[in-house]
Scaffold this active site. Structure first.
Site, PDB file in Angstrom:
ATOM      1  N   ASN A 170       0.857  -1.183   0.000  1.00  0.00           N
ATOM      2  CA  ASN A 170       0.000   0.000   0.000  1.00  0.00           C
ATOM      3  C   ASN A 170       0.887   1.224   0.000  1.00  0.00           C
ATOM      4  O   ASN A 170       1.392   1.655   1.043  1.00  0.00           O
ATOM      5  CB  ASN A 170      -0.915  -0.014   1.227  1.00  0.00           C
ATOM      6  CG  ASN A 170      -1.877  -1.182   1.170  1.00  0.00           C
ATOM      7  OD1 ASN A 170      -2.855  -1.148   0.427  1.00  0.00           O
ATOM      8  ND2 ASN A 170      -1.567  -2.243   1.913  1.00  0.00           N
ATOM      9  N   GLU A 171       1.082   1.752  -1.177  1.00  0.00           N
ATOM     10  CA  GLU A 171       1.997   2.866  -1.373  1.00  0.00           C
ATOM     11  C   GLU A 171       1.306   4.182  -1.009  1.00  0.00           C
ATOM     12  O   GLU A 171       0.084   4.220  -0.838  1.00  0.00           O
ATOM     13  CB  GLU A 171       2.437   2.907  -2.843  1.00  0.00           C
ATOM     14  CG  GLU A 171       3.164   1.650  -3.328  1.00  0.00           C
ATOM     15  CD  GLU A 171       4.590   1.539  -2.791  1.00  0.00           C
ATOM     16  OE1 GLU A 171       4.932   2.224  -1.810  1.00  0.00           O
ATOM     17  OE2 GLU A 171       5.361   0.729  -3.342  1.00  0.00           O
TER      18      GLU A 171
END
Ligand code: F6R
Length: 646
Positions: A170-171
């Site tokens: 999850n950037e």
């Protein structure tokens, strides 16, 4: 009275403690201890639930962070009967596209580090599948979420953190309730992942990851981080605001997160970096030095110009109360730093050594300079190396690993072709030689990214680095008999992933030390990267010291640690700073230039675009500049060392 004694008589902890951390944090001496602690907690949960006839659902991460946790779980399985028969696992993520059997797949990672060594039932293992066709991904991800729910939700979720602040993949930009889905990888994440691939271009652009929302549903979350390279992002995630640009900061809203750090990853937390601001001050001499250096930088004033007001205004008033005044404190710290500077890293003969970092006697010492890779000696301490040789000591350099994976295929090809053509030109190329060279040349011409090298190619690559190392050491003035190639076996996998340190590795170091009986040992003291080669090489030296503990000559053997190519010791930690003139710095650069295969763009250069000589010079100039800004003498550059006291 020493500063420390005065300060501790002043009754600290009278401040109100100010907590900057928005998540509970536990800091361990090193990642090994920290990992054991996490593994023990997992084992406890598994055993308790087994007693109640229940299964345990684990959410698992890959990457370098959890490796030692898995190793410890495997050990507990083998030695303490910890069973995984009713453990169900869900992995966070997988690259996309990615075949299960590929070298870099998380599927392979999990099997190599954990599943192949414990009694988990294969049907209880869930890892996002990097081979699902694109059009089926959405449906697949939904099913993954459902499977987690059907299993009763995750009991314990393990997380690492990426330098972008990602958890799972999850950037930055990921939303708080995001589910399992396909994502694009951030540039920095791809760059960091490139160490496992042949080049950055080979790192997939996408991944399947559990979402922040999926992670949030876990009942307990362990966020782990080791190493100085994680310190900045850990500080943001733990002390900063909750923001989508640091997805890990969402964890601040979770009711049961435990952050587990080693000392290096905790370095930027306020209570570690400037504990006086948090009101936690158990003043030691080192901490006082750290505070004065901090104050000098904060105010932009040299140490000797700091005033009582400066101390008062920056939360350090207690340091000068009863402690005479700022003037006396300033002088004490100034002198301490002044004494670290020495152009005589092997000790100054016939000089009073009571305030010098090294002993004057014996005037001519024997020393071993351990270099984890074949170029760390000149990159990290080329100037000091030169001085030790020039000052007449018996200097040995020992290259701990072959460094063969960091040679480009095109360089190996050039050498293979050269050998073949040379033999042919001399009329000595027989059929056996020709077959060998053709095999090597064919392999290199048709090699797929990520395929481990065949032994012959590894040998060529190792020899290329040997020649370069010899060039650097000879340039510095060593005889060939003082140059040792140790080729430690743990390194020889042909892949970036190495074997654990073994007895054979340690014995090699023990044998060399027992033969030379050094007065000084220099080693790369990179405590930062727990799985990096430098750290393993250092552990081998620590182990060798333990093995040789009873030898009488060991009483005279001092271990000095330099830092590798990445970053320098903090000023308050430095115990010996060896200055370099502009000429000496140029000479150091020439020694680094001997490492031609590492020039321009070495494979696995780390997260820094500068060449090694540039990093080394910037760092050494930076240290000199730092000393200067504190009001000490101005040198062109300096190399810094810390003494290990066991
Ligand atoms: C891996 C994962 C990632 C890593 C993170 C840190 O499954 O989800 O979030 O935990 O990139 O990687 P390392 O541990 O290699 O520093």
């Amino acid at each position: 009275m020493k500063i420390k004694e005065k300060a501790s008589s002043m009754g600290y902890l009278k401040y109100e403690l100010k907590n900057f951390e928005k998540l509970p944090v536990k800091i361990w001496e090193d990642s090994v201890e920290a990992s054991r602690h996490v593994a023990r907690s997992i084992a406890l949960a598994i055993r308790q639930r087994q007693q109640d006839g229940e299964q345990t659902v684990l959410g698992l991460a890959t990457g370098s962070t959890p490796i030692k946790v898995y190793e410890e779980l495997v050990r507990m399985h083998k030695e303490e009967g910890l069973s995984f028969h009713n453990v169900v696992t869900f992995n966070l993520d997988e690259y996309y596209p990615m075949a299960k059997e590929a070298q870099q797949s998380y599927w392979r990672f999990m099997h190599e580090y954990l599943f192949d060594h414990v009694d988990i039932q294969p049907e209880n293992i869930h890892i996002p599948d990097g081979t699902v066709p694109m059009e089926k991904i959405a449906e697949y991800c939904e099913r993954y979420e459902n499977q987690i729910e059907l299993a009763g939700g995750i009991d314990i979720q393990l997380l690492g953190i990426g330098r972008t602040g990602h958890i799972g993949f999850n950037e930055p930009g990921a939303w708080e309730t995001s589910p399992t889905r396909m994502v694009r990888l951030d540039h920095l994440t791809r760059h960091d992942a490139s160490k496992d691939f042949q080049s950055e271009d080979d790192v997939p652009y996408r991944a399947i990851t559990m979402g922040v929302g999926s992670i949030f549903k876990a009942r307990t979350v362990y966020l782990m981080a080791w190493g100085q390279h994680k310190a900045q992002i850990i500080q943001q995630a733990i002390e900063g605001e909750i923001t989508t640009s640091v997805p890990a900061s969402f964890l601040q809203k979770h009711p049961n997160v435990k952050v587990v750090l080693d000392k290096s990853a905790a370095e930027e937390l306020t209570k570690m970096k400037s504990p006086w601001l948090a009101g936690i001050c158990n003043w030691t001499d080192d901490l006082i030095c750290k505070a004065v250096v901090w104050l000098s930088q904060k105010t932009g004033k040299p140490i000797l110009k700091l005033t009582d007001e400066d101390y008062n205004e920056h939360g350090l008033s207690d340091l000068i109360i009863e402690q005479a005044n700022s003037y006396e404190l300033n002088i004490q710290i100034f002198n301490r730093l002044q004494r670290t500077i020495s152009g005589w890293p092997g000790g100054k003969p016939n000089a009073d050594d009571s305030n010098r970092p090294e002993r004057a006697k014996p005037a001519k010492k024997r020393m071993i300079l351990f270099s984890p890779h074949p170029d760390d000696d000149v990159i990290s301490m080329g100037g000091t190396f030169q001085r030790l040789v020039d000052q007449g000591h018996e200097v040995h350099v020992a290259y701990q690993t072959s460094g063969n994976i960091a040679v480009h295929d095109f360089d190996a090809l050039r050498y293979a072709e050269f050998m073949r053509e040379f033999k042919a030109s001399q009329g000595t190329l027989d059929a056996q030689d020709a077959a060998l060279y053709d095999k090597i040349i064919h392999f290199l011409n048709t090699k797929d990214s990520g395929t481990p090298d065949i032994p012959e190619v590894r040998s060529i690559k190792g020899l290329i680095r040997r020649g370069e190392a010899r060039g650097g050491a000879r340039f510095t003035g060593l005889q060939d008999s003082q140059i040792h190639f140790l080729d430690m076996p743990f390194y020889e996998t042909g892949k970036t992933r190495k074997m654990p340190l073994g007895e054979a590795d340690i014995q090699i170091i023990v044998d060399l030390m027992a033969r030379i009986k050094p007065h000084q040992v220099f080693a790369a003291g990179d405590l930062a990267d727990p799985h990096g080669t430098h750290r393993v090489c250092l552990d081998a030296i620590f182990e060798a010291f333990r093995h040789l503990d009873k030898e009488t000559w060991m009483k005279d053997c001092w271990l000095w640690m330099y830092r590798g190519a990445w970053h320098e010791w903090a000023v308050h930690e430095i115990e010996m700073a060896v200055p370099m003139s502009p000429q000496q710095l140029r000479k150091k650069r020439q020694a680094i230039f001997m490492h031609q295969s590492q020039k321009d763009r070495a494979p696995f250069p780390g997260d820094d675009n500068r060449e090694f000589w540039q990093r080394a010079e910037d760092r050494n100039r930076g240290t000199a500049h730092m000393y200067r800004s504190l009001g000490l003498a101005e040198y062109e550059a300096m190399e810094a060392f810390v003494r290990w006291k066991g």
